[in-house]
Every structure is written in structure tokens, then in C-alpha cells.
Design an enzyme around this catalytic site. Structure first.
Site, mmCIF file in Angstrom:
data_model
loop_
_atom_site.group_PDB
_atom_site.id
_atom_site.type_symbol
_atom_site.label_atom_id
_atom_site.label_comp_id
_atom_site.label_asym_id
_atom_site.label_seq_id
_atom_site.Cartn_x
_atom_site.Cartn_y
_atom_site.Cartn_z
ATOM 1 N N GLY A 11 0.829 -1.210 0.000
ATOM 2 C CA GLY A 11 0.000 0.000 0.000
ATOM 3 C C GLY A 11 0.861 1.257 0.000
ATOM 4 O O GLY A 11 2.096 1.182 -0.090
ATOM 5 N N ASP A 32 0.541 -8.723 1.686
ATOM 6 C CA ASP A 32 -0.570 -7.883 1.232
ATOM 7 C C ASP A 32 -1.504 -8.765 0.419
ATOM 8 O O ASP A 32 -1.043 -9.618 -0.332
ATOM 9 C CB ASP A 32 -0.021 -6.728 0.352
ATOM 10 C CG ASP A 32 -0.950 -5.531 0.299
ATOM 11 O OD1 ASP A 32 -2.103 -5.705 -0.121
ATOM 12 O OD2 ASP A 32 -0.516 -4.429 0.668
ATOM 13 N N ASN A 33 -2.806 -8.560 0.565
ATOM 14 C CA ASN A 33 -3.738 -9.322 -0.291
ATOM 15 C C ASN A 33 -4.121 -8.534 -1.542
ATOM 16 O O ASN A 33 -4.909 -9.007 -2.364
ATOM 17 C CB ASN A 33 -4.997 -9.755 0.483
ATOM 18 C CG ASN A 33 -5.851 -8.567 0.900
ATOM 19 O OD1 ASN A 33 -5.479 -7.427 0.686
ATOM 20 N ND2 ASN A 33 -7.001 -8.853 1.489
ATOM 21 N N TYR A 146 -14.308 1.401 10.175
ATOM 22 C CA TYR A 146 -12.871 1.684 10.285
ATOM 23 C C TYR A 146 -12.522 2.116 11.708
ATOM 24 O O TYR A 146 -11.610 1.569 12.335
ATOM 25 C CB TYR A 146 -12.508 2.776 9.290
ATOM 26 C CG TYR A 146 -11.038 3.118 9.210
ATOM 27 C CD1 TYR A 146 -10.102 2.186 8.748
ATOM 28 C CD2 TYR A 146 -10.578 4.383 9.564
ATOM 29 C CE1 TYR A 146 -8.760 2.518 8.644
ATOM 30 C CE2 TYR A 146 -9.230 4.720 9.452
ATOM 31 C CZ TYR A 146 -8.330 3.781 8.989
ATOM 32 O OH TYR A 146 -6.996 4.112 8.890
ATOM 33 N N LYS A 150 -10.253 -0.077 14.332
ATOM 34 C CA LYS A 150 -8.965 0.425 14.838
ATOM 35 C C LYS A 150 -9.009 0.562 16.364
ATOM 36 O O LYS A 150 -7.999 0.346 17.040
ATOM 37 C CB LYS A 150 -8.616 1.763 14.180
ATOM 38 C CG LYS A 150 -8.237 1.650 12.705
ATOM 39 C CD LYS A 150 -6.904 0.921 12.498
ATOM 40 C CE LYS A 150 -6.429 1.004 11.056
ATOM 41 N NZ LYS A 150 -5.177 0.259 10.820
#
Ligand code: UDP
Length: 311
Positions: A11, A32-33, A146, A150
Site C-alpha cells: 500500500g 498484502d492481499n 474503520y 482500529k
């Protein structure tokens, strides 16, 4: 040689972090996917004997042979558009993904660093935001996937620290920008720069009076690297305290690009925080860190990067 795992390593932040760690003499495993990451961000590292890429979803069991000194858990969709489109994945990577990577840290006796966010403060009632503020988050709004993931990630990180003795760090990342952001991830920096470069309308949401404070990627990662090497287990804000309204930011982008774009007003997204500015006193005191890249300079580099993707 120390060895680090970077989740979300393809990313924007993860790939820049892979570069920094390799520069500092570490071996790096990037996981990472690729649902929001991009192999283009790490292709320059192909063939580097100290770098390895594994395509994996970190919410699944992670099998990684060999020693590991650090885990940097950066995997997550990270723009409001991404988490509207990927709500379940966002919740899973913050919860199950953090659980899996903490389990790996425990098994390997590795230092674990969680990429948390200023979103844990929600639409803040304290300004600027200090680490001891508990936040003002809507758990059931569209951003809740999100914010709450988190917040859960911070809670489970502290639980692994307290209960299992895992050596943990939590960085609360404020708005950050720089090369390798996706042109169409919907965040304000790529959106305004690409619109300006194409002389299209600049899409200001709401009346543009909401504020943000933008940090250049190299400053942010230097702070995160210092945090990883420190002994601080409580959360630390890393960001740039120079605050401005979204309207002022739009004008700045138009000026820096020499664009003929006009401002166009659109509805404000649900639960869009009205103000955001990090208090970075703690990072200064504990890490001896402060941002050094001027906003205009960082934006200049970023504008050059986006010229490659605009006509
Ligand atoms: N924003 C905007 N126009 C856009 C994209 C974003 O006015 O095309 C605003 C958004 O409403 C927010 C701010 O810019 O107030 C920063 O948005 P971003 O998506 O970058 O991240 P956030 O800080 O909200 O997580």
C-alpha cells in the site's frame, strides 16, 4: 540482520515503510492481499535479496518460517471510499488481522507496531487531539467500520501487551500524503491534485470549513521508525500540526498546480470530522521527533507523482 514483517506492505504507507526499513539495513517480508495495495508500489524491490513479497490476507492464519524482530501491522483499507466499499474487510483486518499478527508477534517474540489512526478520536470534541482523549465515534455510521476496527485493534494490542507481555507500539496516524497514493482512492489530496491537473472542478465536500492537518510521508515514517525503536507502549500521535480548512487546501492545490479548476460544492459525507489537528508534544518529548518537510514542498513531490496518471 533484523527481520521485519510489514502487513499492507504494497500500500501507500506500507510500501514506503518497506523502502525505509531496507534502507536502514533490515530484511523485509511484505504481506498484502492487494485489495487496495498495488504490486506496482513494490516492483522496484523485486530481486532484492533482503526483500520478500507474500500475497496473503492477514485475517487468515499466517505461516512464516524463520525469526522475526518486528511486525508493522499496516494492512487495512484506509480511505473513506474504500471502507464504504469494503466494510466487512475493513472490520476483519482491524480485528481478526490484528489478532493473527499479534499471535505471530507472541510466537516470534517480535516487537509489534500497530498502525492506528486519528479516526479513533472520531469527530473530536477536544482540539487539538491529545493521546489521552477517548474520542467521539459513531459506532454504527459508515465510518464506524474503520474507527471501531482500529479501536478494537488498539484494545487487543494493549491486551496482548498486558496479558502476554508482547512488546507493542501504537501509532495514531493523522492525514498523510505523498507519492504512491492511489489516484482514485477518494481522499482529499489525490482527489484535488488529480482534479487540478486535469482542470476539472475541485470537489469540496460541505462548505469546506472542516479542517485537516497534512503530514508528508517521509516525516510520518521517520516518526514511526523512532517509535518502533523506543520503549513507549502507549499510543503516540504522529502527524503535522499545520491545520487548514478544506477550502484553503483546495486553493493551495489550484495555486501550486497553476490550474484553471473552479471549486464545486458537494454534500458532506456522513460523520465527516469537523476539525482535526494532532497534538504532537508527546512524540517530540519521547521520540525527539517533529515533522520537517514543508507542506508546499511535499505537495510539489506529490503533484509530480500524480502527473504520471493524469492526461
Ligand atoms: N474532501 C473533499 N473533497 C474530496 C475528498 C475529500 O472536500 O473530493 C474532504 C472530506 O470531506 C474531509 C477532508 O476532505 O473533510 C479529508 O478527507 P479524506 O477523505 O482525505 O480523509 P479524512 O480526513 O476524512 O479521513
Amino acid at each position: 540482520m533484523k527481520r521485519a514483517l510489514v502487513t499492507g506492505g504494497a500500500g501507500f504507507l506500507g510500501s514506503n515503510l518497506c523502502d525505509l526499513l531496507l534502507d536502514r539495513g533490515l530484511q523485509v517480508v511484505c504481506m498484502d492481499n492487494l485489495i487496495t495495495g498495488n504490486v506496482g508500489n513494490i516492483e522496484h524491490l523485486a530481486g532484492n535479496p533482503n526483500f520478500k513479497f507474500i500475497k496473503q490476507d492477514v485475517t487468515e492464519y499466517i505461516f512464516l518460517p524463520g525469526p522475526l524482530d518486528y511486525i508493522f501491522h499496516f494492512a487495512s483499507p484506509a480511505s473513506p471510499i474504500d471502507y464504504l466499499e469494503l466494510p466487512i474487510q475493513t472490520l476483519k483486518v482491524g480485528s481478526l488481522g490484528t489478532h493473527k499478527t499479534l499471535g505471530l508477534a507472541k510466537a516470534k517474540n517480535a516487537t509489534f507496531l500497530l498502525a492506528s489512526t486519528s479516526e479513533v478520536y472520531g469527530d473530536p470534541l477536544i482540539h487539538p487531539q491529545t493521546e489521552d482523549y477517548w474520542g467521539n465515534v459513531n459506532p454504527i455510521g459508515p465510518r464506524g467500520v474503520y474507527d471501531e476496527a482500529k479501536r478494537f485493534a488498539e484494545a487487543i494490542t494493549m491486551a496482548y501487551h498486558r496479558f502476554h507481555g508482547v512488546n507493542t507500539r501504537i501509532v495514531r496516524i493523522f492525514n498523510t500524503f505523498g507519492p504512491r497514493m492511489r489516484a482514485h482512492d477518494g481522499r482529499v489530496v489525490p482527489a484535488f491534485i488529480c482534479q487540478a491537473l486535469e482542470n476539472k472542478p475541485i470537489t469540496v465536500f460541505g462548505d469546506g470549513s472542516q479542517t485537516r492537518s497534512f503530514c508528508y510521508v517521509s516525516d510520518l515514517l521517520e516518526g514511526i521508525y523512532k517509535l518502533a525503536l523506543s520503549e513507549e507502549t502507549d499510543p503516540v500521535n504522529i502527524g503535522n500540526p499545520r491545520e487548514m480548512t478544506v477550502s484553503q487546501f483546495a486553493e493551495l492545490i489550484v495555486n501550486l498546480t497553476g490550474s484553471t479548476s473552479e471549486i464545486e460544492y458537494h454534500p458532506l459525507p456522513v460523520d465527516d470530522p469537523k476539525i482535526r489537528q494532532p497534538n504532537i508534544e508527546k512524540a517530540g518529548r519521547i521520540l525527539g521527533w517533529e515533522p520537517i518537510v514543508k507542506l508546499e514542498e511535499g505537495l510539489g513531490n506529490t503533484i509530480e507523482w500524480f502527473k504520471k496518471f493524469t492526461s
